[in-house]
Design a protein around this motif. Structure first.
Motif, PDB file in Angstrom:
ATOM      1  N   ALA A  34       0.855  -1.189   0.000  1.00 11.13           N
ATOM      2  CA  ALA A  34       0.000   0.000   0.000  1.00 11.13           C
ATOM      3  C   ALA A  34       0.890   1.238   0.000  1.00 11.13           C
ATOM      4  O   ALA A  34       2.053   1.186   0.409  1.00 11.13           O
ATOM      5  CB  ALA A  34      -0.909  -0.008   1.223  1.00 11.13           C
ATOM      6  N   GLU A  35       0.345   2.347  -0.448  1.00  9.95           N
ATOM      7  CA  GLU A  35       1.114   3.594  -0.551  1.00  9.95           C
ATOM      8  C   GLU A  35       1.740   3.991   0.785  1.00  9.95           C
ATOM      9  O   GLU A  35       2.868   4.460   0.833  1.00  9.95           O
ATOM     10  CB  GLU A  35       0.204   4.715  -1.060  1.00  9.95           C
ATOM     11  N   ASP A  36       1.022   3.786   1.886  1.00  6.92           N
ATOM     12  CA  ASP A  36       1.524   4.172   3.211  1.00  6.92           C
ATOM     13  C   ASP A  36       1.953   2.967   4.054  1.00  6.92           C
ATOM     14  O   ASP A  36       1.985   3.022   5.280  1.00  6.92           O
ATOM     15  CB  ASP A  36       0.470   4.981   3.960  1.00  6.92           C
ATOM     16  N   ALA A  37       2.319   1.884   3.397  1.00  8.99           N
ATOM     17  CA  ALA A  37       2.686   0.644   4.081  1.00  8.99           C
ATOM     18  C   ALA A  37       3.940   0.814   4.932  1.00  8.99           C
ATOM     19  O   ALA A  37       4.746   1.732   4.729  1.00  8.99           O
ATOM     20  CB  ALA A  37       2.912  -0.469   3.056  1.00  8.99           C
ATOM     21  N   VAL A  38       4.107  -0.106   5.860  1.00  6.61           N
ATOM     22  CA  VAL A  38       5.322  -0.194   6.673  1.00  6.61           C
ATOM     23  C   VAL A  38       5.885  -1.598   6.492  1.00  6.61           C
ATOM     24  O   VAL A  38       5.154  -2.585   6.561  1.00  6.61           O
ATOM     25  CB  VAL A  38       5.026   0.069   8.166  1.00  6.61           C
ATOM     26  N   PHE A  39       7.200  -1.663   6.254  1.00  7.50           N
ATOM     27  CA  PHE A  39       7.905  -2.936   6.126  1.00  7.50           C
ATOM     28  C   PHE A  39       9.029  -2.932   7.155  1.00  7.50           C
ATOM     29  O   PHE A  39       9.975  -2.173   7.039  1.00  7.50           O
ATOM     30  CB  PHE A  39       8.447  -3.111   4.705  1.00  7.50           C
ATOM     31  N   GLU A  40       8.882  -3.784   8.178  1.00  8.75           N
ATOM     32  CA  GLU A  40       9.899  -3.902   9.221  1.00  8.75           C
ATOM     33  C   GLU A  40      10.810  -5.075   8.899  1.00  8.75           C
ATOM     34  O   GLU A  40      10.337  -6.189   8.704  1.00  8.75           O
ATOM     35  CB  GLU A  40       9.241  -4.152  10.575  1.00  8.75           C
ATOM     36  N   ARG A  41      12.112  -4.775   8.864  1.00  9.29           N
ATOM     37  CA  ARG A  41      13.087  -5.824   8.596  1.00  9.29           C
ATOM     38  C   ARG A  41      14.441  -5.383   9.131  1.00  9.29           C
ATOM     39  O   ARG A  41      14.765  -4.202   9.112  1.00  9.29           O
ATOM     40  CB  ARG A  41      13.193  -6.101   7.107  1.00  9.29           C
TER      41      ARG A  41
END
Length: 138
Positions: A34-41
């Motif tokens: 999504a445009e405002d997504a968050v990906f934690e890695r």
């Protein structure tokens, strides 16, 4: 669109992510979010599709990876939100070594914890947390 269609779409997102990231297609991989997504890695939180794309573009072209995803479990919270969990096994090597690459162990075995949302662009990953459970010994 029925809930079964949503579950199938989210399953496809999990597998499409692995394919696109493994084939250095940063644009397609980022487009799954999504445009405002968050990906934690790896201890960082990438916020927004642009930040996610930028991180993917920084991957050296010589790095070869294969993300194997399994044990996918999806639960619908509503008609527009699905929670997903899956295992991933990550293999990594350097293309400069020639192919096929010698394999000793996977780099990581971990879990993805996902939140999928139905957007104006269809189902997208709204939040993804990659959590390593096992890591190859150095």
């Amino acid at each position: 669109m029925g809930m079964d269609d949503g579950l199938k779409a989210c399953e496809r997102l999990v597998h499409a992510f692995a394919w696109h990231i493994d084939h250095h297609d940063a644009e397609q991989a980022a487009g799954l979010f999504a445009e405002d997504a968050v990906f934690e890695r790896r201890g960082e939180a990438l916020k927004g599709r642009d930040a996610i794309r930028s991180a993917f573009l920084k991957r050296p072209a010589s790095v070869l990876t294969r993300h194997l995803c399994s044990n996918l479990l999806l639960d619908a919270e509503s008609a527009t939100r699905i929670v997903g969990r899956s295992y991933f096994t990550l293999y990594r090597g350097d293309a400069a070594a020639g192919q096929p690459l010698r394999l000793e162990w996977p780099e990581f075995v971990g879990e993805y914890h996902d939140l999928f949302e139905h957007t104006g662009q269809g189902w997208r990953i709204a939040h993804r947390r990659a959590h390593a459970i096992f890591q190859r010994a150095a």
